[in-house]
Design an enzyme around this catalytic site. Sequence first.
Site, PDB file in Angstrom:
ATOM      1  CD  GLN A  53      -3.572   3.210  -0.496  1.00 38.87           C
ATOM      2  OE1 GLN A  53      -2.423   2.806  -0.480  1.00 38.87           O
ATOM      3  NE2 GLN A  53      -4.194   3.573  -1.602  1.00 38.87           N
TER       4      GLN A  53
ATOM      5  CB  VAL B 267      -0.973   0.028   1.200  1.00 37.26           C
ATOM      6  CG1 VAL B 267      -2.030  -1.050   1.061  1.00 37.26           C
ATOM      7  CG2 VAL B 267      -0.251  -0.107   2.515  1.00 37.26           C
ATOM      8  CB  SER B 268       0.702   4.285  -2.025  1.00 33.32           C
ATOM      9  OG  SER B 268       0.745   3.470  -3.162  1.00 33.32           O
ATOM     10  CB  THR B 269      -1.001   6.551   1.917  1.00 34.92           C
ATOM     11  OG1 THR B 269      -2.310   5.963   1.917  1.00 34.92           O
ATOM     12  CG2 THR B 269      -0.727   7.219   0.584  1.00 34.92           C
TER      13      THR B 269
END
Length: 197
Positions: A13, A8-10
């Site tokens: 999330q 996940v990027s952030t």
Amino acid sequence: MKIGYARVSTGLQNLNLQEDRLNAYGSEKIFSDHISGSKSKRPGLDKAIEFARSGDTIVVWRLDRLGRNMEDLITLVNELNERGVSFHSLEENITMDKSTSTGQLLFHLFAAFAEFERNLILERSSAGRIAARARGRYGGRPEKLNQKDLNLLKTLYDNGTPIKTIAEQWQVSRTTIYRYLNKLEEKEDEKQGEVSN
């Protein structure tokens, strides 16, 4: 063995959806990263690759979880292939196993797309530089000294002021002062050449 990889990027999330899909597919071990795909260091992915043995398959929820762009994906698939590890993306239902003719075809298609993507980036960059030059902009850092500063620099130098003192006045290195003096000298030579013609 099926080895799952989730990313996940952030921090907002979470990995639940990806992990659920990977578990449902039969992944026996799952590695993950909470990091943007644009970062080159992804420790979870590195651990998954290191853990994988010949004959294993690394499984991801979607292709974009694995590579930042097509070129990265191709590089990664090559690395996996060298280790005898295949790769599967659940969402796209793609398996890349270069030991099969279909896997080889897919790999070559991906490689062609990666090269196409690289060429598009180069073309756009080149077009951007050409357009910038047409508007009078050039790449690189702006000059530290303007023409007025250069004239004063030349006067100080001609009057015997030490290079170190001049450099300290403009907070630049002595090498920079020498470079400016050389440029000024070249301009004077060009002007004298034009006058004599």
